[in-house]
Design a protein around this motif. Structure first.
Motif, short mmCIF file in Angstrom:
data_model
loop_
_atom_site.label_atom_id
_atom_site.label_comp_id
_atom_site.label_asym_id
_atom_site.label_seq_id
_atom_site.Cartn_x
_atom_site.Cartn_y
_atom_site.Cartn_z
N LEU A 181 -4.05 -4.42 12.18
CA LEU A 181 -3.88 -4.12 10.75
C LEU A 181 -2.91 -5.10 10.10
CD1 LEU A 181 -3.73 -0.20 10.57
CD2 LEU A 181 -5.72 -1.72 10.71
N ALA A 182 -1.79 -5.39 10.79
CA ALA A 182 -0.80 -6.32 10.21
C ALA A 182 -1.41 -7.70 10.03
CB ALA A 182 0.43 -6.38 11.11
N ARG A 183 -2.25 -8.11 10.97
CA ARG A 183 -2.88 -9.44 10.89
C ARG A 183 -3.89 -9.49 9.75
NH1 ARG A 183 -7.52 -11.65 13.28
NH2 ARG A 183 -8.02 -9.77 14.47
N LEU A 184 -4.63 -8.41 9.52
CA LEU A 184 -5.76 -8.48 8.59
C LEU A 184 -5.49 -7.87 7.21
CD1 LEU A 184 -8.62 -7.75 11.14
CD2 LEU A 184 -7.93 -9.97 10.19
N ALA A 185 -4.45 -7.04 7.09
CA ALA A 185 -4.19 -6.40 5.79
C ALA A 185 -4.03 -7.42 4.65
CB ALA A 185 -2.96 -5.49 5.88
N VAL A 187 -5.46 -10.21 4.30
CA VAL A 187 -6.80 -10.73 3.97
C VAL A 187 -7.53 -9.72 3.09
CG1 VAL A 187 -8.98 -11.52 4.95
CG2 VAL A 187 -6.84 -11.89 6.22
N LEU A 188 -7.46 -8.45 3.49
CA LEU A 188 -8.15 -7.41 2.72
C LEU A 188 -7.51 -7.24 1.35
CD1 LEU A 188 -8.83 -4.80 5.53
CD2 LEU A 188 -10.24 -6.72 4.77
N ALA A 189 -6.19 -7.41 1.28
CA ALA A 189 -5.50 -7.34 -0.02
C ALA A 189 -6.04 -8.44 -0.93
CB ALA A 189 -3.99 -7.49 0.18
N ARG A 190 -6.20 -9.62 -0.38
CA ARG A 190 -6.72 -10.75 -1.18
C ARG A 190 -8.16 -10.50 -1.60
NH1 ARG A 190 -9.39 -15.03 0.95
NH2 ARG A 190 -8.47 -14.94 3.03
N LEU A 191 -8.94 -9.88 -0.72
CA LEU A 191 -10.35 -9.60 -1.04
C LEU A 191 -10.49 -8.44 -2.04
CD1 LEU A 191 -11.90 -9.96 2.54
CD2 LEU A 191 -12.14 -11.55 0.62
N GLY A 192 -9.41 -7.67 -2.23
CA GLY A 192 -9.43 -6.59 -3.23
C GLY A 192 -10.23 -5.38 -2.78
N LEU A 193 -10.33 -5.18 -1.47
CA LEU A 193 -11.10 -4.04 -0.96
C LEU A 193 -10.21 -3.11 -0.15
CD1 LEU A 193 -14.27 -6.00 0.18
CD2 LEU A 193 -14.14 -4.35 -1.70
N PRO A 194 -10.52 -1.80 -0.16
CA PRO A 194 -9.68 -0.86 0.57
C PRO A 194 -9.85 -0.95 2.10
CG PRO A 194 -11.53 0.28 -0.45
CD PRO A 194 -11.60 -1.15 -0.90
N LEU A 195 -8.77 -0.59 2.77
CA LEU A 195 -8.78 -0.47 4.23
C LEU A 195 -8.71 1.02 4.56
CD1 LEU A 195 -8.37 -1.38 7.19
CD2 LEU A 195 -5.92 -1.61 6.69
N ALA A 196 -9.79 1.56 5.08
CA ALA A 196 -9.82 2.99 5.44
C ALA A 196 -9.48 3.11 6.92
CB ALA A 196 -11.20 3.57 5.18
N ILE A 197 -8.67 4.12 7.24
CA ILE A 197 -8.32 4.30 8.66
C ILE A 197 -8.73 5.68 9.16
CG2 ILE A 197 -6.43 2.65 8.81
CD1 ILE A 197 -4.49 5.09 8.46
N SER A 234 0.60 2.75 9.52
CA SER A 234 -0.36 1.95 8.74
C SER A 234 0.15 1.72 7.33
CB SER A 234 -1.72 2.67 8.68
OG SER A 234 -2.18 2.94 9.98
N ALA A 235 0.83 2.75 6.78
CA ALA A 235 1.34 2.62 5.42
C ALA A 235 2.45 1.57 5.34
CB ALA A 235 1.84 3.97 4.92
N ALA A 236 3.27 1.52 6.36
CA ALA A 236 4.35 0.51 6.37
C ALA A 236 3.74 -0.88 6.32
CB ALA A 236 5.22 0.69 7.62
N ILE A 237 2.65 -1.07 7.06
CA ILE A 237 1.97 -2.38 7.07
C ILE A 237 1.30 -2.62 5.72
CG2 ILE A 237 0.02 -3.62 8.09
CD1 ILE A 237 0.72 -1.94 10.70
N ALA A 238 0.63 -1.58 5.20
CA ALA A 238 -0.10 -1.74 3.94
C ALA A 238 0.85 -2.10 2.80
CB ALA A 238 -0.84 -0.45 3.61
N LEU A 245 -4.62 1.24 1.04
CA LEU A 245 -4.86 1.99 2.29
C LEU A 245 -5.50 3.32 1.95
CD1 LEU A 245 -4.33 2.11 5.41
CD2 LEU A 245 -2.26 3.39 4.86
N HIS A 246 -6.61 3.62 2.61
CA HIS A 246 -7.30 4.88 2.38
C HIS A 246 -7.31 5.68 3.68
CE1 HIS A 246 -10.05 7.82 0.82
NE2 HIS A 246 -10.84 7.64 1.87
N VAL A 247 -6.78 6.90 3.61
CA VAL A 247 -6.74 7.75 4.80
C VAL A 247 -7.98 8.65 4.79
CG1 VAL A 247 -5.45 9.55 6.00
CG2 VAL A 247 -4.23 7.70 4.83
N ALA A 248 -8.86 8.44 5.75
CA ALA A 248 -10.06 9.26 5.86
C ALA A 248 -9.69 10.64 6.41
CB ALA A 248 -11.08 8.58 6.79
#
Ligand code: DOR
Ligand code: ZN
Length: 459
Positions: A181-185, A187-197, A234-238, A245-248
């Motif tokens: 998550l730390a490596r890819l967050a 990238v996803l922030a730049r892409l403007g899309l949510p990360l669901a966990i 996950s939130a600390a990383i986000a 960050l979206h919590v499923a």
């Protein structure tokens, strides 16, 4: 020219219920107001005494297609969705092959389209080995967001996300972890899309593993700390990266508190829970058995009440089903070996309307299943509300007719769900997808005309 006119209903618009007519042209809502003559040639639907609601967007379904046709496919999934007033489904990426690259997403979309009775969006998968190029490719191909299954291994030979029970003989890749998550967050922030966990911390699950002889064993083996820790970490990383960050499927009061702490600290975080967590508690297991075996588990009445309160107050903004069908044979295995998951897409709206009514505000239901989900999915300019310029995804519900949930009514291939036998004081009468009828008088009509949705504002 108006092609569809829904007349005389109580319309649940963005500012609450109003008596109004809804005019539709080219699949889009063009007028919401009372009175006026009926235009020539329009299809006129009399909604007197009915509620007119925005179509639900179920942000968490498992079509099983491609991969497990014995459990479900896009045709049966979207038939069930349409019957329940769900006009858009967002399908999770743990189909086979798993949706970890653009080509897989494109092939899945091509396979889904001719079977889809409602609109659909597709989630992409985060693997521990995912590359920046793979995520960029998925975004360009139209992924609505990305799902990381913390603690779920990946079989490289089968191209499949594994539940711990089905790892036999598979070549395994390590599950995504906080390092992933730390490596890819960013990238996803730049892409403007949510990360669901999928928020269950694997180290805590490993520490509490035990044979599952009873429901109490299941609860002991997946404690709420696992959810709370996964959310906090996950939130600390986000927060650092600014990713959404979206919590499923939030299931516990402890997880809720962890999420609220993170929100107060400024993390961009949304919460989703499901009808099973809002309606059931461990006390229901004696009656339901493996039908209510889901991960994370349905917990105590105190957890349930905390989630209901958070949904009522708007802390939880999304109710989605985690519609996860398995076969009757699989669900009738001994408790330990029965796979987790329950269908639910068809009963999402009815169960939310009933709960909202009991909470004293029916308009909570369209907020949970339509407005909040549209924001998560990047669809807030086209879906999620009955308003001018929005897609005419309309659900007409009779508030004076009850529905008793019976397997015979269900269109999913798995007909036994966690809400079996409940009675709700509403019935779905008619459903329109972009102005076209998909359900009339409680029956499926028309052909599969669903389209793939793409998030606005993603890059
Ligand atoms: O109970 C569950 N079933 N939880 C998940 O996260 C996955 C799902 C499935 O795919 O069966
Ligand atoms: Zn799921």
């Amino acid at each position: 020219m108006t092609e569809l006119l829904v007349r005389g209903g109580l319309v649940y618009g963005p500012d609450g219920p109003v008596e109004a007519d809804v005019h539709v042209t080219d699949g889009v809502i063009t007028r919401v107001e009372a009175g006026g003559a009926a235009p020539d040639g329009a299809m006129i639907v009399d909604a007197t005494g009915m509620y007119v609601l925005p179509g639900a967007i179920d942000v968490h379904v498992h079509s099983r297609d491609p991969g497990f046709p014995e459990k479900e496919d896009f045709g049966t999934l979207t038939a069930a969705a349409a019957m329940g007033g769900v006009t858009t489904v967002l399908d999770m990426p743990n189909t086979v092959p798993a949706v970890d690259a653009a080509g897989v997403l494109e092939a899945k979309a091509a396979l889904a389209r001719p079977k889809a009775r409602v609109d659909f969006g597709l989630w992409g998968l985060v693997r521990s080995s995912s590359t920046v190029e793979q995520l960029e490719g998925l975004a360009a191909a139209g992924a609505v967001g990305f799902k990381a299954y913390l603690g779920y291994s990946f079989s490289t030979s089968r191209k499949q996300v594994l539940q711990s029970t089905d790892a036999d003989g598979a070549e395994l890749e390590a599950p995504p972890d906080y390092g992933t998550l730390a490596r890819l967050a960013p990238v996803l922030a730049r892409l403007g899309l949510p990360l669901a966990i999928h928020a269950e911390d694997p180290a805590i699950l490993a520490a509490f593993r035990r044979p599952l002889e009873s429901y109490a064993d299941l609860l002991d083996s997946r404690p709420p700390e696992a959810e709370a820790v996964a959310i906090s970490a996950s939130a600390a990383i986000a927060k650092e990266s600014g990713v959404h960050l979206h919590v499923a499927h939030l299931s516990s009061a402890l997880g809720l508190r962890a999420a609220q702490d993170a929100m107060r600290a400024g993390t961009r975080l949304t919460l989703e829970t499901g009808p099973q967590y809002l309606w059931l508690s461990d006390q229901d297991f004696a009656r339901l058995g493996t039908a209510m075996k889901v991960f994370p588990p349905v917990r105590t009445a105190a957890d349930r009440d905390a989630l209901v309160e958070a949904a009522a107050s708007g802390v939880i903004r999304i109710v989605a089903t985690d519609h996860a069908p398995h076969t009757d044979e699989e669900k009738s295995r001994p408790f330990e070996h029965a796979p987790s998951g329950s269908p639910g897409v068809q009963t999402l709206y009815l169960s939310c309307l009933e709960l909202a009514k009991r909470l004293g505000d029916v308009s909570l239901a369209p907020r949970w299943v339509s407005e909040g989900p549209a924001e998560l999915a990047g669809l807030r300019e086209t879906k999620g509300a009955i308003a001018i310029g929005f897609d005419a995804d309309l659900v007409i519900v009779d508030p004076n007719r009850k529905t008793q949930l019976r397997p015979a009514l269900m269109r999913s291939r798995q007909r036994h769900g966690a809400l079996d036998a409940r009675e709700f004081g509403f019935a779905v009468s008619d459903v329109f997808l972009r102005g076209r009828p998909v359900v009339r008088d409680g029956k499926l009509v028309g052909r599969a005309a669903g389209r793939m949705v793409r998030p606005l504002g993603s890059r």
